[in-house]
Design a protein around this motif. Structure first.
Motif, PDB file in Angstrom:
ATOM      1  N   ASP A  10      -4.023  -2.317  -4.589  1.00 14.93           N
ATOM      2  CA  ASP A  10      -4.733  -1.223  -4.085  1.00 14.93           C
ATOM      3  C   ASP A  10      -5.746  -1.467  -3.079  1.00 14.93           C
ATOM      4  O   ASP A  10      -6.412  -0.395  -2.675  1.00 14.93           O
ATOM      5  CB  ASP A  10      -5.568  -0.582  -5.225  1.00 14.93           C
ATOM      6  CG  ASP A  10      -4.554  -0.159  -6.362  1.00 14.93           C
ATOM      7  OD1 ASP A  10      -3.521   0.308  -6.098  1.00 14.93           O
ATOM      8  OD2 ASP A  10      -4.987  -0.293  -7.519  1.00 14.93           O
ATOM      9  N   GLU A  12      -4.487  -2.595  -0.014  1.00 13.45           N
ATOM     10  CA  GLU A  12      -3.592  -2.898   0.996  1.00 13.45           C
ATOM     11  C   GLU A  12      -4.193  -2.141   2.408  1.00 13.45           C
ATOM     12  O   GLU A  12      -4.200  -2.562   3.377  1.00 13.45           O
ATOM     13  CB  GLU A  12      -2.228  -2.570   0.590  1.00 13.45           C
ATOM     14  CG  GLU A  12      -1.632  -3.276  -0.300  1.00 13.45           C
ATOM     15  CD  GLU A  12      -1.846  -2.661  -1.735  1.00 13.45           C
ATOM     16  OE1 GLU A  12      -1.438  -3.482  -2.664  1.00 13.45           O
ATOM     17  OE2 GLU A  12      -2.519  -1.874  -1.824  1.00 13.45           O
ATOM     18  N   ASP A  13      -4.670  -0.884   2.202  1.00 10.35           N
ATOM     19  CA  ASP A  13      -5.019   0.005   3.397  1.00 10.35           C
ATOM     20  C   ASP A  13      -6.153  -0.381   3.952  1.00 10.35           C
ATOM     21  O   ASP A  13      -6.120  -0.601   5.310  1.00 10.35           O
ATOM     22  CB  ASP A  13      -5.307   1.555   2.937  1.00 10.35           C
ATOM     23  CG  ASP A  13      -3.809   2.268   2.826  1.00 10.35           C
ATOM     24  OD1 ASP A  13      -2.946   1.539   3.084  1.00 10.35           O
ATOM     25  OD2 ASP A  13      -3.939   3.251   1.900  1.00 10.35           O
ATOM     26  N   GLU A  14      -7.189  -0.790   3.214  1.00  8.09           N
ATOM     27  CA  GLU A  14      -8.425  -1.474   3.964  1.00  8.09           C
ATOM     28  C   GLU A  14      -8.225  -2.673   4.371  1.00  8.09           C
ATOM     29  O   GLU A  14      -8.706  -3.176   5.515  1.00  8.09           O
ATOM     30  CB  GLU A  14      -9.514  -1.638   2.745  1.00  8.09           C
ATOM     31  CG  GLU A  14     -10.917  -1.861   3.155  1.00  8.09           C
ATOM     32  CD  GLU A  14     -11.531  -0.796   4.017  1.00  8.09           C
ATOM     33  OE1 GLU A  14     -12.383  -1.419   4.469  1.00  8.09           O
ATOM     34  OE2 GLU A  14     -11.065   0.109   4.165  1.00  8.09           O
ATOM     35  N   GLU A  16      -5.378  -3.828   6.005  1.00  8.45           N
ATOM     36  CA  GLU A  16      -4.851  -3.541   7.401  1.00  8.45           C
ATOM     37  C   GLU A  16      -5.749  -3.128   8.329  1.00  8.45           C
ATOM     38  O   GLU A  16      -5.801  -3.346   9.331  1.00  8.45           O
ATOM     39  CB  GLU A  16      -3.709  -2.538   7.070  1.00  8.45           C
ATOM     40  CG  GLU A  16      -2.460  -3.044   6.349  1.00  8.45           C
ATOM     41  CD  GLU A  16      -1.409  -1.909   6.260  1.00  8.45           C
ATOM     42  OE1 GLU A  16      -1.541  -0.910   6.967  1.00  8.45           O
ATOM     43  OE2 GLU A  16      -0.721  -1.983   5.047  1.00  8.45           O
ATOM     44  N   ARG A  17      -6.761  -2.250   7.947  1.00 10.82           N
ATOM     45  CA  ARG A  17      -7.714  -1.950   8.872  1.00 10.82           C
ATOM     46  C   ARG A  17      -8.474  -2.915   9.293  1.00 10.82           C
ATOM     47  O   ARG A  17      -8.811  -3.189  10.417  1.00 10.82           O
ATOM     48  CB  ARG A  17      -8.706  -0.644   8.182  1.00 10.82           C
ATOM     49  CG  ARG A  17      -9.706  -0.125   8.982  1.00 10.82           C
ATOM     50  CD  ARG A  17     -10.670   0.757   8.332  1.00 10.82           C
ATOM     51  NE  ARG A  17     -11.599   0.179   7.230  1.00 10.82           N
ATOM     52  CZ  ARG A  17     -12.462  -0.909   7.972  1.00 10.82           C
ATOM     53  NH1 ARG A  17     -12.792  -0.885   9.030  1.00 10.82           N
ATOM     54  NH2 ARG A  17     -13.401  -1.367   6.623  1.00 10.82           N
ATOM     55  N   ARG A  39       4.225  -6.077   6.674  1.00  9.71           N
ATOM     56  CA  ARG A  39       4.256  -5.948   5.061  1.00  9.71           C
ATOM     57  C   ARG A  39       5.774  -6.358   4.561  1.00  9.71           C
ATOM     58  O   ARG A  39       6.620  -5.822   5.112  1.00  9.71           O
ATOM     59  CB  ARG A  39       3.815  -4.526   4.677  1.00  9.71           C
ATOM     60  CG  ARG A  39       3.725  -4.415   3.129  1.00  9.71           C
ATOM     61  CD  ARG A  39       3.519  -3.196   2.738  1.00  9.71           C
ATOM     62  NE  ARG A  39       2.017  -2.740   2.943  1.00  9.71           N
ATOM     63  CZ  ARG A  39       1.654  -1.471   2.349  1.00  9.71           C
ATOM     64  NH1 ARG A  39       2.267  -0.560   1.908  1.00  9.71           N
ATOM     65  NH2 ARG A  39       0.377  -1.160   2.805  1.00  9.71           N
ATOM     66  N   LYS A  44       4.659  -4.802  -2.187  1.00  6.66           N
ATOM     67  CA  LYS A  44       3.663  -4.033  -1.515  1.00  6.66           C
ATOM     68  C   LYS A  44       2.604  -4.957  -0.992  1.00  6.66           C
ATOM     69  O   LYS A  44       2.174  -4.535  -0.169  1.00  6.66           O
ATOM     70  CB  LYS A  44       3.315  -2.586  -2.645  1.00  6.66           C
ATOM     71  CG  LYS A  44       2.295  -2.115  -1.847  1.00  6.66           C
ATOM     72  CD  LYS A  44       1.834  -0.854  -2.840  1.00  6.66           C
ATOM     73  CE  LYS A  44       0.644   0.037  -2.259  1.00  6.66           C
ATOM     74  NZ  LYS A  44       0.145   0.692  -3.260  1.00  6.66           N
TER      75      LYS A  44
END
Length: 94
Positions: A10, A12-14, A16-17, A39, A44
């Motif tokens: 949970d 992953e998005d942060e 990547e940023r 990725r 995931k």
């Protein structure tokens, strides 16, 4: 260099940023020839960083620099594990 990164679920998005922000610093290094993030297609939270350098010594100098240590510290909260493989390119089709 091939870095495999296991990211905490949970986040992953942060991850990547934050990776993208630091990537600009890495690609600005004169000895860096390229730096990409991918990725896993099947897991995931698993990422692969491919970083191409002019030579091993240039990579190792950057790896121990204050700049890179700061970048790693920003990514540390997202990491659950990982591994680094140093490779020598022996062939490529272009």
């Amino acid at each position: 260099m091939l870095l495999t990164v296991q990211v905490k679920p949970d986040l992953e998005d942060e991850f990547e940023r934050v990776w993208a922000e630091g990537s600009r610093e890495i690609t600005a290094q004169p000895a860096n020839l390229g730096h990409t993030l991918a990725r896993s297609a099947t897991e995931k939270s698993v990422y692969y960083v491919v970083s191409d350098w002019t030579d091993r010594d240039a990579f190792l100098a950057f790896e121990s620099s204050d700049e890179h240590v700061r970048h790693r510290e920003k990514l540390h909260p997202f990491r659950a594990g990982g591994s680094l493989a140093m490779m020598t390119l022996v062939g490529a089709d272009r």
